[in-house]
Motif scaffolding. Structure first.
Motif, short mmCIF file in Angstrom:
data_model
loop_
_atom_site.label_atom_id
_atom_site.label_comp_id
_atom_site.label_asym_id
_atom_site.label_seq_id
_atom_site.Cartn_x
_atom_site.Cartn_y
_atom_site.Cartn_z
N ALA A 73 0.87 -1.29 0.06
CA ALA A 73 0.10 0.12 -0.01
C ALA A 73 0.85 1.11 0.02
O ALA A 73 0.48 2.23 -0.62
N GLU A 74 2.17 1.08 0.60
CA GLU A 74 2.90 2.35 0.69
C GLU A 74 3.82 2.44 -0.57
O GLU A 74 4.70 3.48 -0.56
N THR A 75 3.82 1.49 -1.46
CA THR A 75 4.78 1.42 -2.49
C THR A 75 4.04 2.08 -3.83
O THR A 75 2.97 1.41 -4.18
N SER A 76 4.81 3.00 -4.58
CA SER A 76 4.13 3.27 -5.95
C SER A 76 4.59 2.73 -6.80
O SER A 76 5.51 1.71 -6.72
N ASN A 77 3.89 2.76 -8.04
CA ASN A 77 4.14 2.13 -9.31
C ASN A 77 4.00 0.60 -9.26
O ASN A 77 4.86 -0.04 -9.90
N LEU A 78 3.01 0.20 -8.62
CA LEU A 78 2.71 -1.14 -8.91
C LEU A 78 1.58 -1.61 -9.57
O LEU A 78 1.06 -2.68 -9.37
N GLU A 79 1.03 -0.67 -10.44
CA GLU A 79 -0.10 -0.76 -11.29
C GLU A 79 -0.31 -2.06 -11.97
O GLU A 79 -1.27 -2.83 -12.27
N ASN A 80 1.07 -2.41 -12.52
CA ASN A 80 1.04 -3.62 -13.43
C ASN A 80 1.28 -4.90 -12.52
O ASN A 80 1.61 -6.08 -13.18
N VAL A 81 1.50 -5.04 -11.22
CA VAL A 81 1.77 -5.94 -10.39
C VAL A 81 0.31 -6.58 -9.51
O VAL A 81 -0.26 -5.92 -9.09
N LYS A 82 -0.01 -7.97 -9.99
CA LYS A 82 -1.12 -8.36 -8.98
C LYS A 82 -0.67 -9.27 -8.22
O LYS A 82 0.10 -10.25 -8.37
N PHE A 83 -1.06 -9.06 -6.79
CA PHE A 83 -0.61 -9.74 -5.54
C PHE A 83 -1.66 -10.91 -5.15
O PHE A 83 -2.83 -10.41 -5.22
N THR A 84 -1.21 -11.98 -5.09
CA THR A 84 -2.10 -13.06 -4.42
C THR A 84 -1.30 -13.61 -3.32
O THR A 84 -0.15 -14.05 -3.28
N TRP A 85 -2.17 -13.51 -2.18
CA TRP A 85 -1.31 -14.17 -0.94
C TRP A 85 -1.77 -15.54 -0.49
O TRP A 85 -3.16 -15.68 -0.56
#
Length: 292
Positions: free
Chosen positions: A103-115
């Protein structure tokens, strides 16, 4: 009579507390960062060639600090490409921290996270039950193989999930570190049960050699400031001792003779060096990059 020693892993909250203190007192993340900055770009140079989506699997991703650095290098190498980043992590607390970092990191628009809140073994069992065998372009296992019951089988399974150009990256304590020396000498005296194995890069190389796998090893120098361990009653020192010995409240619960021996040894050159009035424990790491 002293209460019996028990593994630090039987107290997850104290373990996490000790682990975070270890990160604060060591150059662990700093030297991993240097590796990611300097050497990772060459490791990942061809994993995404010609792909519109890159699939990354982080096994034991922790709170995600190093994962996010790795992702930034992938984004720099493959600008605009969609990245699926799946994370296997058993600790709900660490996943919560990981999500905060995202949430605090910018420029992650093209990264999809799955936990996936599970262990590597639980993930493997679930995938086998669901008859799924998703392939990955990059799999990394950072400081997590100690907690696997069958390390050769774990490596074999995740290696089998690699795409043709992919890499499997393992980071763990080096055979040249103070950890290896400490475990060889005292492993049988510490209350490990079957929660953790004392393995170093030497063991992993043996496993890879016997499996006939091709790999490259990078050595990373690192240290941990354990000066506070030698001040009786110092709370941070006691927690770091717990982390070193994987023992809950080692100072209080270890037999006096064992405690005395460990404290004497920790000052010796094969474990630590003295610098600027500090005792710096040898925390050297090995990065092992395995070919498909």
């Amino acid at each position: 009579m002293a209460s019996p020693m028990r593994s630090l892993l039987t107290d997850p909250a104290r373990y996490l507390w000790a682990f975070r203190l270890f990160l604060t007192n060591s150059t662990e993340h700093q030297c991993m960062r240097e590796f990611v900055e300097r050497q990772l770009p060459a490791v990942i140079a061809s994993i995404g060639n010609g792909k519109s989506t890159i699939n990354i699997l982080s096994v034991g991703g922790g709170a995600g600090e190093i994962d996010l650095l790795i992702l930034s290098k992938l984004q720099a190498r493959y600008p605009g490409v969609t990245i699926n980043n799946d994370v296997i992590e058993p600790s709900a607390d660490q996943i919560f921290k990981y999500k905060e970092h995202v949430a605090e990191t910018s420029n992650l628009e093209n990264v999809k996270f799955t936990w996936h809140q599970e262990t590597a073994y639980e993930y493997e069992s679930r995938m086998n039950a669901e008859k799924k065998a998703k392939k990955w372009d990059f799999i990394h296992m950072i400081q997590m193989l100690y907690y696997e019951k069958d390390i050769p089988a774990t490596i074999r399974y995740f290696h089998s999930l690699l795409e043709a150009q992919a890499k499997l990256l393992i980071i763990m304590v080096s055979e040249t570190s103070g950890w290896g020396t400490l475990w060889k000498k005292y492993g049988s005296s510490f209350p490990l049960d079957d929660l953790c194995s004392y393995v170093s890069s030497a063991d992993i190389k043996r496993i890879l050699d016997s499996a006939g796998l091709k790999y490259q090893v990078y050595e990373i120098p690192s240290h941990m400031d354990i000066t506070s361990c030698f001040t009786e009653g110092n709370k941070d020192g006691e927690l770091l001792l717990d982390f070193l010995t994987e023992t809950c409240e080692f100072s209080k619960n270890a037999p006096p003779e064992l405690k005395h021996q460990v404290m004497e040894d920790l000052r010796k050159p094969e474990f630590s060096e003295k610098r600027d009035g500090k005792v710096l424990f040898n925390n050297n790491l090995s990065v092992i990059v395995i070919e498909p």
